[in-house]
Structures are given as C-alpha cells and as structure tokens.
Design a protein around this motif. Structure first.
Motif, PDB file in Angstrom:
ATOM      1  N   GLU A 160      15.217 -60.801 -63.752  1.00  0.00           N
ATOM      2  CA  GLU A 160      13.938 -60.102 -63.893  1.00  0.00           C
ATOM      3  C   GLU A 160      12.771 -61.073 -64.019  1.00  0.00           C
ATOM      4  O   GLU A 160      11.707 -60.855 -63.441  1.00  0.00           O
ATOM      5  N   SER A 161      12.937 -62.146 -64.779  1.00  0.00           N
ATOM      6  CA  SER A 161      11.835 -63.099 -64.924  1.00  0.00           C
ATOM      7  C   SER A 161      11.541 -63.789 -63.600  1.00  0.00           C
ATOM      8  O   SER A 161      10.370 -63.989 -63.237  1.00  0.00           O
ATOM      9  N   VAL A 162      12.585 -64.155 -62.863  1.00  0.00           N
ATOM     10  CA  VAL A 162      12.370 -64.786 -61.557  1.00  0.00           C
ATOM     11  C   VAL A 162      11.687 -63.804 -60.612  1.00  0.00           C
ATOM     12  O   VAL A 162      10.754 -64.155 -59.879  1.00  0.00           O
ATOM     13  N   ARG A 163      12.140 -62.557 -60.615  1.00  0.00           N
ATOM     14  CA  ARG A 163      11.522 -61.546 -59.745  1.00  0.00           C
ATOM     15  C   ARG A 163      10.045 -61.387 -60.078  1.00  0.00           C
ATOM     16  O   ARG A 163       9.194 -61.298 -59.184  1.00  0.00           O
ATOM     17  N   LEU A 164       9.725 -61.373 -61.357  1.00  0.00           N
ATOM     18  CA  LEU A 164       8.334 -61.226 -61.778  1.00  0.00           C
ATOM     19  C   LEU A 164       7.484 -62.403 -61.301  1.00  0.00           C
ATOM     20  O   LEU A 164       6.366 -62.230 -60.789  1.00  0.00           O
ATOM     21  N   LEU A 165       8.003 -63.618 -61.433  1.00  0.00           N
ATOM     22  CA  LEU A 165       7.248 -64.796 -60.996  1.00  0.00           C
ATOM     23  C   LEU A 165       7.075 -64.807 -59.473  1.00  0.00           C
ATOM     24  O   LEU A 165       6.006 -65.155 -58.961  1.00  0.00           O
ATOM     25  N   LEU A 166       8.132 -64.436 -58.745  1.00  0.00           N
ATOM     26  CA  LEU A 166       8.019 -64.391 -57.285  1.00  0.00           C
ATOM     27  C   LEU A 166       6.995 -63.357 -56.843  1.00  0.00           C
ATOM     28  O   LEU A 166       6.351 -63.497 -55.793  1.00  0.00           O
ATOM     29  N   ASN A 167       6.817 -62.308 -57.649  1.00  0.00           N
ATOM     30  CA  ASN A 167       5.861 -61.249 -57.310  1.00  0.00           C
ATOM     31  C   ASN A 167       4.449 -61.580 -57.782  1.00  0.00           C
ATOM     32  O   ASN A 167       3.548 -60.777 -57.610  1.00  0.00           O
ATOM     33  N   SER A 168       4.247 -62.735 -58.380  1.00  0.00           N
ATOM     34  CA  SER A 168       2.946 -63.135 -58.942  1.00  0.00           C
ATOM     35  C   SER A 168       2.375 -64.266 -58.093  1.00  0.00           C
ATOM     36  O   SER A 168       2.439 -65.442 -58.467  1.00  0.00           O
ATOM     37  N   LYS A 169       1.839 -63.909 -56.957  1.00  0.00           N
ATOM     38  CA  LYS A 169       1.344 -64.921 -56.013  1.00  0.00           C
ATOM     39  C   LYS A 169      -0.169 -65.041 -56.113  1.00  0.00           C
ATOM     40  O   LYS A 169      -0.882 -64.101 -56.452  1.00  0.00           O
ATOM     41  N   SER A 170      -0.665 -66.219 -55.797  1.00  0.00           N
ATOM     42  CA  SER A 170      -2.097 -66.485 -55.839  1.00  0.00           C
ATOM     43  C   SER A 170      -2.400 -67.598 -54.851  1.00  0.00           C
ATOM     44  O   SER A 170      -1.478 -68.178 -54.245  1.00  0.00           O
ATOM     45  N   THR A 171      -3.651 -67.896 -54.694  1.00  0.00           N
ATOM     46  CA  THR A 171      -4.015 -69.010 -53.796  1.00  0.00           C
ATOM     47  C   THR A 171      -3.385 -70.303 -54.284  1.00  0.00           C
ATOM     48  O   THR A 171      -2.894 -71.104 -53.489  1.00  0.00           O
ATOM     49  N   ARG A 172      -3.363 -70.495 -55.605  1.00  0.00           N
ATOM     50  CA  ARG A 172      -2.767 -71.706 -56.175  1.00  0.00           C
ATOM     51  C   ARG A 172      -1.256 -71.705 -56.017  1.00  0.00           C
ATOM     52  O   ARG A 172      -0.643 -72.748 -55.796  1.00  0.00           O
TER      53      ARG A 172
END
Length: 579
Positions: free
Chosen positions: A320-332
C-alpha cells in the motif's frame, strides 16, 4: 462500547472539504502505524492517524474469540457463496473464517493484478488496528548475520544499519508490548527482554533434548517467542489460552495496536484518529522540497480532504505504501514520490514457506495438554551460520508443534453413543510432532510493484500490479527444508516420518517486504538509515516496504523497532529545525 471506540466514532464525524494542519500525519493504524502514533504523541507532536477502514468495537461484538462453532450460523465453515462473491482471495487465508472474515477486505472493492504466470496472494485488513488484529504474533530479533548478508554475498544493497543500531529499540518495544520466550544465547537469534516462557509439551521437551544430542547443539528447538502475555503487563491481562487469537482478544493479552499503542497515544491528548480515510496521494511542496501533507478520500462520503503536517509517516503496509508513492507524481518526481533512485517498487520480497515434515511420537500416552497454547515451537536457523551450503545462500527457521489426535479422529471410526464418545476423550490417540520452514527470499530488482494502467479500486486509486516469483535460490532452499525437516523428526525420535512438499506462492506468508528500501546512499534506495526519505527529508516510511532483505525471522517486531527509532529521530530533527 469501549472508550477508544467511542472516541473513534466521534472523530469519524466528517466535515466537507476538511483541511487540518498537524505536527505529524501517520498513514495506517496497524503494527507500525500504532507505534508511530505512540512515539510521536508521547514526544509532543499533535498527530493524526489516517486509517482507510472503519473502527472496531473490540469490547463488544467485533471480537469473537469466545464464540463457539455451534453458535455460528454455518458452524464455522462460513457462507461459501458470500465468500466467493466478495472475498475469493482473502478466503484462502486460514484466519478469514466465518467469525474473522470481517477483518479482511472485499477483493472486488480492493483489486490488484498479477501476470498470469506469477500468482501472488495479498491478504489485507482495512480497519483501525489493521492486520495487527489477526497477525501471527511470532517475534524474533534479527542479528548481524541478517543485516550484513547483502554486503557479504552481493545480493541486494547493504543495509545502512547494523544490529547494534536497532538493539536498544528492540528492547524498548519488548518492554512495552510484552514478549514470551526463552533465552538460548544464539548469535543468529539474539535474546530479548522476555516474560516467562510458555511451557513446551512433554513431547517437545523430549524432542529438544534428542535434537541437541544428535546435532551437537548446532540445531536448537525452543519455545516460540510470541507477543502474548504470560503475566499481567502494562495494564493488560495474562493470556487465558482460549485459542483463536486471530478473531481478536477482549483481554488484550496479545499485542495489537488498538489494545496497546493507540491507547497510549490517546492518553497523551495529542492523538486524532480518523477512520474511513483513504489516502490517495502524498502532496509535495516544491518550493521547500518537503512533503506538504496528503490527499484523502472519505471512504463513506467519497468527499475529498487535505491534511497537512510537518512530518509524514507512511505505515500503510509494504504494498500500500509503495502504491501510494507511485500514485504521487509531480514535476520533481514523475516516476513516483521520492524516487530519484529509480528503486521505488523494486526488490519486493516475501518469505517462502509451507514445506517441512511431521511424524508420530511414540510414548507419553498418559500425558495430555490443557488449554490452547497460542504459540508453537521454533527451530533457530542453522544453515549458512557457521559453514556455507553449496546449494543456496541465506537460511531458514522452522516453526511447528506437537499435539494428540483428539476426539475429532472419531469421524473416521466406527461407533456411536455416550460410551463411544467417552472413549474418544479418554484415549486421545498418539502424539504427533511437525515442523515447517520459513525461508529467506533474496531481493531481486525485477520482483516489482507497479500501477495497473486500467484497474482502479472503489475510490479511484490505480490498483497495484504485483510481479514477484521464486527463483533458483528459494527453490533450492525449499528442497533443503524438506530434507532437514525429515532429519529433525527422525532425530527427535519420531516414527512414520512424513515430508510435506508444499511451497506456497509469494504473498501467502503475509510477510511482504521491500519496494522502498533503506540503503547507504541516495542512488541505491528510497530511505536512509533512519527510514527517512533521501529526497524528501520530512517523509518517513516504516512498514515492510523499507526492508532491504527479509532474513528468515518473522519481521513485525523489526518494523516496530524501526518505527520507534525513526519517530525519535524525526522529533529530534524537528527540534533542531532540520525538517
């Protein structure tokens, strides 16, 4: 209704477009989330814990360890039609039975995908307390044999910490939650701060002595080390040996977050616990280079909320934590939050298990057990400890136990009536003894978690696509587990020894690890030696995703120790204004 439950329900009152600023956000309320909440609040931080699932009435209807099978509608077997419609994957876990299935997710609301040739069993719980409600409670410290393994054999990246770094935090955790166990003085399985050990059966004691003699002390059978109280401890009652711990525990005799760490956090007056909060994204403040907070979908109203804080702790469980981070995209971070290393979602692991051996233990027919001991026996790792195996690297521990046939064997016997039933009680049949291996898995770069391009969960979050397979080293180790299991049973004194040749698919052991690993440098991993993001200093990840290897021991106490250590570091950094 319990005090904590009423608090949860009142805090669960939702307001539209809620926007709150806290000192700390903790995502997840299970084993690591509870510890983050306890440590952060006790060290002075106003902390909100965001839990995707609902609250539990653990003083009333939700904990059913004392409900007998004859009191259940389907006598404990469950409604097969309902399970097939809602929990076809979760229903494959032993604890997802008629009484306990409510602690597991609906598979259709919470989908994930795998390649056709790489099955993965993802057993999940979404409620306040997470999987700490129905976990196995086995707790074993890691040693330097484990923390140095990646560096010595070249599989995976070197851990940024060693045993001496985490040993005080193991003690910190053990003193609070209460661990039963026996000290053995083994370098590969360090002793902890134990409450009195549970008793082994007469057969297990005999087997221990026979095995010690046969292998010259190289193989040690001991009583399991479990997060279950053998005496009253920290306001919780000693275990009364009722048996089905996975259904809950009204006396809080085994550790879970809703009976231990979350009440401790609540006691500080600094805890806000918000159920039904599905975190969908970690928000990035590009100007400050910090995590700003998280975006949340209310699981009931589907309204969106933003929570902001000085530090963010992800404790949602490895996938779940990995999925959340992968879903948190930005220009950086176009490839996932805090992923400049490119390692996010890689090196995913689980323990392999299922194989072993069992046999009949002759004698002791005048002895029987009393109560249902919530613990088994443990055989400490003996492969690749003092000498190297030519077939595989790393090692395995073995867990098992002894029992007598019991009255249930009567279903296969002729007879009926009171005399027949009394004979089954008077003569319990022969003793049996068995062990099974829990094996270390190597960290492979192409064992991965990614986001499925089309499948989403009920709340619109892309589903995890999990691609994890066993390789040559795990298969060779599994063969050795079977052979050594037979050796152990024969050495113990068993007759009619029977090997078990099962190797469950990845995920089935419910020890998923990796995906956001700790490493010595920012190029090699997502986290530094404090479970702190190399890229975003106020982001900490302390669930299984942080692990750089699996060892062979059950990992939960290591998550707890790492979480407590990370929380202390985060608060110290806040006071130094470094975050």
């Amino acid at each position: 209704m319990s005090d904590l439950t009423s608090t949860l329900l009142s805090l669960g009152t939702r307001q539209p477009r809620e926007r709150r600023v806290f000192d700390a956000i903790v995502v997840g309320s299970g084993i690591s989330g509870g510890w983050a909440a306890k440590e952060l609040t006790e060290r002075g931080l106003e902390t909100v814990v965001l839990e995707a699932g609902g609250p539990i009435d653990f003083g009333g209807k939700d904990f059913t360890e004392h409900v007998q099978s004859y009191e259940l509608k389907y006598r404990g077997w469950g409604d097969r039609n309902t399970i097939a419609k809602t929990q076809p994957i979760q229903g494959q876990c032993y604890a997802c039975d008629e009484a306990g299935h409510k602690f597991f997710v609906n598979d259709f609301e919470n989908p994930y995908t795998t390649p056709d040739n790489a099955p993965f069993k993802w057993f999940r719980g979404r409620q306040v307390g997470g999987r700490s409600i129905m976990w196995g409670r086995q707790v074993y410290r890691w040693s330097d044999l484990d923390f140095e393994a990646n560096a010595k054999d070249g599989h995976g990246t070197d851990w940024p910490i060693r045993y001496k770094d985490i040993a005080p935090w193991y003690s910190h955790v053990e003193r609070f939650i209460g661990i039963t166990g026996a000290k053995e003085g083994l370098s590969q399985l360090p002793d902890g701060e134990f409450l009195p050990a549970m008793q082994m059966t007469v057969v297990e004691r005999a087997a221990r002595e026979n095995i010690l003699k046969k292998f010259g002390g190289e193989r040690v059978l001991t009583i399991g080390r479990a997060a279950v109280l053998t005496q009253n401890h920290n306001g919780r009652a000693a275990c009364h040996y009722c048996g089905p711990c996975e259904r809950g525990c009204v006396t809080h005799s085994y550790f879970n977050s809703i009976g231990s760490t979350l009440p401790a956090a609540k006691k500080t007056g600094r805890l806000t616990l918000r159920p039904h909060s599905v975190v969908t994204e970690v928000l990035f403040d590009a100007k400050r280079g910090r995590a700003r907070g998280v975006r949340v979908i209310d699981a009931v109203t589907m309204q969106e909320h933003i929570f902001e804080a000085k530090v963010v702790f992800l404790c949602a469980s490895a996938i779940e934590s990995v999925r959340l981070l992968l879903n948190s995209k930005s220009t950086r971070f176009p490839d996932g939050f805090a992923n400049s290393s490119g390692t996010l979602g890689k090196y995913v692991m689980d323990h392999h298990y299922g194989s072993g051996a069992g046999g009949t233990f002759p004698g002791f027919l005048d002895k029987r057990t009393e109560g249902r001991r919530p613990n088994g026996i443990y055989v400490a790792r003996f492969r690749n400890v003092t000498s190297a195996s030519k077939d595989f690297v790393r090692g395995y521990g073995m867990q098992g136990g002894s029992s007598r046939g019991g009255w249930g064997r009567g279903s296969g016997m002729r007879g009926y009536g009171a005399a027949f039933k009394q004979s089954l009680i008077d003569d319990l049949g022969p003793w049996g003894l068995s062990v099974g291996g829990w094996g270390e898995t190597l960290p492979y770069e192409d064992n991965t978690i990614t986001l499925d391009p089309t499948v989403k969960d009920k709340w619109g979050v892309p589903a995890a696509r999990i691609n994890v397979t066993w390789r040559e080293n795990e298969i060779a180790m599994n063969k050795d587990i079977i052979a050594s299991g037979v050796e152990l049973m024969e050495a113990a004194g068993c007759t009619d020894v029977r090997p078990s040749r099962t190797m469950h698919p990845p995920g089935h052991c419910i020890h998923e690890m990796g995906g956001a690993r700790m490493a010595k440098t920012a190029k090699e991993g997502v986290l530094n030696g404090w479970n702190q993001s190399w890229d975003v200093p106020n982001l900490f990840i302390t669930d299984g995703s942080a692990m750089a290897s699996t060892a062979c021991q059950n990992p939960s106490i290591t998550y707890m120790a790492l979480t407590a250590r990370a929380a202390a570091h985060a608060v110290a950094e806040l006071k130094r204004r470094s975050l």
